[in-house]
Motif scaffolding. Structure first.
Motif, PDB file in Angstrom:
ATOM      1  N   ASN A  95       0.815  -1.212   0.000  1.00  0.00           N
ATOM      2  CA  ASN A  95       0.000   0.000   0.000  1.00  0.00           C
ATOM      3  C   ASN A  95       0.851   1.265   0.000  1.00  0.00           C
ATOM      4  O   ASN A  95       2.013   1.254   0.363  1.00  0.00           O
ATOM      5  N   ILE A  96       0.223   2.326  -0.446  1.00  0.00           N
ATOM      6  CA  ILE A  96       0.828   3.657  -0.477  1.00  0.00           C
ATOM      7  C   ILE A  96       0.053   4.526   0.507  1.00  0.00           C
ATOM      8  O   ILE A  96      -1.180   4.490   0.542  1.00  0.00           O
ATOM      9  N   VAL A  97       0.765   5.278   1.318  1.00  0.00           N
ATOM     10  CA  VAL A  97       0.121   6.176   2.275  1.00  0.00           C
ATOM     11  C   VAL A  97       0.569   7.600   1.980  1.00  0.00           C
ATOM     12  O   VAL A  97       1.679   7.832   1.514  1.00  0.00           O
ATOM     13  N   MET A  98      -0.311   8.540   2.235  1.00  0.00           N
ATOM     14  CA  MET A  98       0.027   9.954   2.089  1.00  0.00           C
ATOM     15  C   MET A  98       0.047  10.567   3.485  1.00  0.00           C
ATOM     16  O   MET A  98      -0.973  10.632   4.153  1.00  0.00           O
ATOM     17  N   ALA A  99       1.216  10.946   3.951  1.00  0.00           N
ATOM     18  CA  ALA A  99       1.375  11.523   5.280  1.00  0.00           C
ATOM     19  C   ALA A  99       1.165  13.028   5.204  1.00  0.00           C
ATOM     20  O   ALA A  99       2.015  13.754   4.688  1.00  0.00           O
ATOM     21  N   ASP A 100       0.052  13.482   5.720  1.00  0.00           N
ATOM     22  CA  ASP A 100      -0.278  14.900   5.632  1.00  0.00           C
ATOM     23  C   ASP A 100       0.694  15.777   6.421  1.00  0.00           C
ATOM     24  O   ASP A 100       0.934  16.921   6.062  1.00  0.00           O
ATOM     25  N   TRP A 101       1.265  15.225   7.496  1.00  0.00           N
ATOM     26  CA  TRP A 101       2.226  16.029   8.255  1.00  0.00           C
ATOM     27  C   TRP A 101       3.477  16.314   7.436  1.00  0.00           C
ATOM     28  O   TRP A 101       4.114  17.356   7.604  1.00  0.00           O
ATOM     29  N   ILE A 102       3.838  15.394   6.524  1.00  0.00           N
ATOM     30  CA  ILE A 102       4.974  15.652   5.633  1.00  0.00           C
ATOM     31  C   ILE A 102       4.604  16.743   4.635  1.00  0.00           C
ATOM     32  O   ILE A 102       5.398  17.649   4.366  1.00  0.00           O
ATOM     33  N   ASN A 103       3.392  16.671   4.098  1.00  0.00           N
ATOM     34  CA  ASN A 103       2.927  17.730   3.188  1.00  0.00           C
ATOM     35  C   ASN A 103       2.986  19.091   3.871  1.00  0.00           C
ATOM     36  O   ASN A 103       3.391  20.081   3.263  1.00  0.00           O
ATOM     37  N   ALA A 104       2.563  19.135   5.118  1.00  0.00           N
ATOM     38  CA  ALA A 104       2.558  20.403   5.856  1.00  0.00           C
ATOM     39  C   ALA A 104       3.975  20.932   6.065  1.00  0.00           C
ATOM     40  O   ALA A 104       4.210  22.143   5.985  1.00  0.00           O
ATOM     41  N   ARG A 105       4.936  20.044   6.321  1.00  0.00           N
ATOM     42  CA  ARG A 105       6.334  20.499   6.455  1.00  0.00           C
ATOM     43  C   ARG A 105       6.820  21.159   5.173  1.00  0.00           C
ATOM     44  O   ARG A 105       7.553  22.144   5.209  1.00  0.00           O
ATOM     45  N   HIS A 106       6.398  20.602   4.027  1.00  0.00           N
ATOM     46  CA  HIS A 106       6.846  21.128   2.740  1.00  0.00           C
ATOM     47  C   HIS A 106       6.125  22.417   2.330  1.00  0.00           C
ATOM     48  O   HIS A 106       6.706  23.229   1.619  1.00  0.00           O
ATOM     49  N   THR A 107       4.886  22.580   2.741  1.00  0.00           N
ATOM     50  CA  THR A 107       4.090  23.700   2.212  1.00  0.00           C
ATOM     51  C   THR A 107       3.655  24.686   3.288  1.00  0.00           C
ATOM     52  O   THR A 107       4.082  25.825   3.294  1.00  0.00           O
ATOM     53  N   THR A 108       2.823  24.259   4.204  1.00  0.00           N
ATOM     54  CA  THR A 108       2.276  25.165   5.211  1.00  0.00           C
ATOM     55  C   THR A 108       3.366  25.765   6.084  1.00  0.00           C
ATOM     56  O   THR A 108       3.434  26.979   6.271  1.00  0.00           O
ATOM     57  N   PHE A 109       4.234  24.904   6.630  1.00  0.00           N
ATOM     58  CA  PHE A 109       5.281  25.391   7.526  1.00  0.00           C
ATOM     59  C   PHE A 109       6.568  25.734   6.782  1.00  0.00           C
ATOM     60  O   PHE A 109       7.376  26.509   7.281  1.00  0.00           O
ATOM     61  N   ALA A 110       6.769  25.152   5.619  1.00  0.00           N
ATOM     62  CA  ALA A 110       7.943  25.389   4.772  1.00  0.00           C
ATOM     63  C   ALA A 110       9.246  25.256   5.556  1.00  0.00           C
ATOM     64  O   ALA A 110      10.167  26.050   5.414  1.00  0.00           O
ATOM     65  N   ASN A 111       9.317  24.217   6.410  1.00  0.00           N
ATOM     66  CA  ASN A 111      10.527  24.020   7.204  1.00  0.00           C
ATOM     67  C   ASN A 111      11.270  22.734   6.850  1.00  0.00           C
ATOM     68  O   ASN A 111      12.116  22.275   7.601  1.00  0.00           O
ATOM     69  N   SER A 112      10.971  22.150   5.702  1.00  0.00           N
ATOM     70  CA  SER A 112      11.728  20.984   5.235  1.00  0.00           C
ATOM     71  C   SER A 112      12.916  21.473   4.410  1.00  0.00           C
ATOM     72  O   SER A 112      12.926  22.607   3.912  1.00  0.00           O
ATOM     73  N   GLN A 113      13.910  20.617   4.247  1.00  0.00           N
ATOM     74  CA  GLN A 113      15.089  21.006   3.470  1.00  0.00           C
ATOM     75  C   GLN A 113      14.710  21.332   2.030  1.00  0.00           C
ATOM     76  O   GLN A 113      15.182  22.328   1.467  1.00  0.00           O
ATOM     77  N   ALA A 114      13.833  20.518   1.446  1.00  0.00           N
ATOM     78  CA  ALA A 114      13.438  20.744   0.050  1.00  0.00           C
ATOM     79  C   ALA A 114      12.717  22.078  -0.126  1.00  0.00           C
ATOM     80  O   ALA A 114      12.918  22.778  -1.126  1.00  0.00           O
ATOM     81  N   SER A 115      11.896  22.471   0.850  1.00  0.00           N
ATOM     82  CA  SER A 115      11.176  23.742   0.713  1.00  0.00           C
ATOM     83  C   SER A 115      12.085  24.944   0.942  1.00  0.00           C
ATOM     84  O   SER A 115      11.850  26.020   0.402  1.00  0.00           O
ATOM     85  N   VAL A 116      13.141  24.760   1.710  1.00  0.00           N
ATOM     86  CA  VAL A 116      14.085  25.857   1.933  1.00  0.00           C
ATOM     87  C   VAL A 116      15.023  26.011   0.732  1.00  0.00           C
ATOM     88  O   VAL A 116      15.240  27.122   0.229  1.00  0.00           O
ATOM     89  N   LEU A 117      15.563  24.893   0.235  1.00  0.00           N
ATOM     90  CA  LEU A 117      16.503  24.958  -0.887  1.00  0.00           C
ATOM     91  C   LEU A 117      15.831  25.323  -2.208  1.00  0.00           C
ATOM     92  O   LEU A 117      16.418  26.032  -3.029  1.00  0.00           O
ATOM     93  N   GLN A 118      14.642  24.810  -2.444  1.00  0.00           N
ATOM     94  CA  GLN A 118      13.882  25.080  -3.672  1.00  0.00           C
ATOM     95  C   GLN A 118      14.718  24.839  -4.935  1.00  0.00           C
ATOM     96  O   GLN A 118      14.666  25.611  -5.892  1.00  0.00           O
ATOM     97  N   ASP A 119      15.466  23.719  -4.936  1.00  0.00           N
ATOM     98  CA  ASP A 119      16.320  23.435  -6.083  1.00  0.00           C
ATOM     99  C   ASP A 119      15.853  22.216  -6.898  1.00  0.00           C
ATOM    100  O   ASP A 119      16.551  21.765  -7.797  1.00  0.00           O
ATOM    101  N   ASP A 120      14.675  21.691  -6.599  1.00  0.00           N
ATOM    102  CA  ASP A 120      14.128  20.537  -7.303  1.00  0.00           C
ATOM    103  C   ASP A 120      12.864  20.990  -8.036  1.00  0.00           C
ATOM    104  O   ASP A 120      11.856  21.320  -7.419  1.00  0.00           O
ATOM    105  N   SER A 121      12.935  21.012  -9.369  1.00  0.00           N
ATOM    106  CA  SER A 121      11.816  21.540 -10.157  1.00  0.00           C
ATOM    107  C   SER A 121      10.547  20.695 -10.014  1.00  0.00           C
ATOM    108  O   SER A 121       9.436  21.228  -9.991  1.00  0.00           O
TER     109      SER A 121
END
Length: 175
Positions: free
Chosen positions: A44-70
């Protein structure tokens, strides 16, 4: 390449496990009863909403800070759900136990036919996980069990605490 407004929606897989397993070996050595339990599930595949929130709402993930992945940035701007997808299969050593039958004279003192003491430890180790990091944004999935889907939105993890380790001591008396 296909323009985004013409691209088909993709099916990533089922949100509920397609297989489960429970293995419970038992062994009696020198009068000791040894046991273990391993739980596993997957497919099965799961979608973890807390991970989504780190990337978008809180913008405190490495990927959201670096913004180097198109690809990451495109999903972040359009539909954040894909950022938290991961393969949710796992196997966990759920319990290990040892029990010892007390001498009959001790059971007799209790007015019992038999008595056994034991110790069991639960949630000892995560033996296998299908995916440790999400494909997009490389966010770490701390524990696959803490992201189980809830009853309202199947396959969408709303964050529960991972299983805690515990030790249990027991005295079993038979009359």
């Amino acid at each position: 390449p296909v323009p985004c407004d013409q691209a088909p929606l993709l099916y990533h897989g089922p949100s509920e496990p397609t297989w489960t397993a429970n293995i419970r070996p038992r062994l009696n050595v020198w009068g000791l009863d040894l046991g273990a339990t391993v739980d596993a599930q997957g497919g099965n595949i799961v979608m973890a909403d807390w991970i989504n929130a780190r990337h978008t709402t809180f913008a405190n993930s490495q990927a959201s800070v670096l913004q180097d992945d198109s690809i990451f940035m495109a999903y972040r701007q359009t539909r954040r759900q894909r950022l938290g997808f991961y393969g949710a299969g796992f196997a966990r050593l759920r319990e290990a136990s040892i029990h010892y039958p007390l001498p009959q004279k001790w059971a007799d003192r209790l007015g019992a036919a038999s008595a056994t003491i034991g110790v069991a430890a639960r949630n000892l180790a995560l033996l296998w996980r299908q995916q440790e990091y999400t494909d997009i944004g490389r966010e770490r999935v701390i524990d696959p069990e803490m992201n189980l889907g809830d009853q309202v939105f199947g396959g969408e993890a709303t964050f529960i605490m991972p299983p805690t380790r515990s030790v249990l001591f027991s005295l079993r008396v038979g009359f």
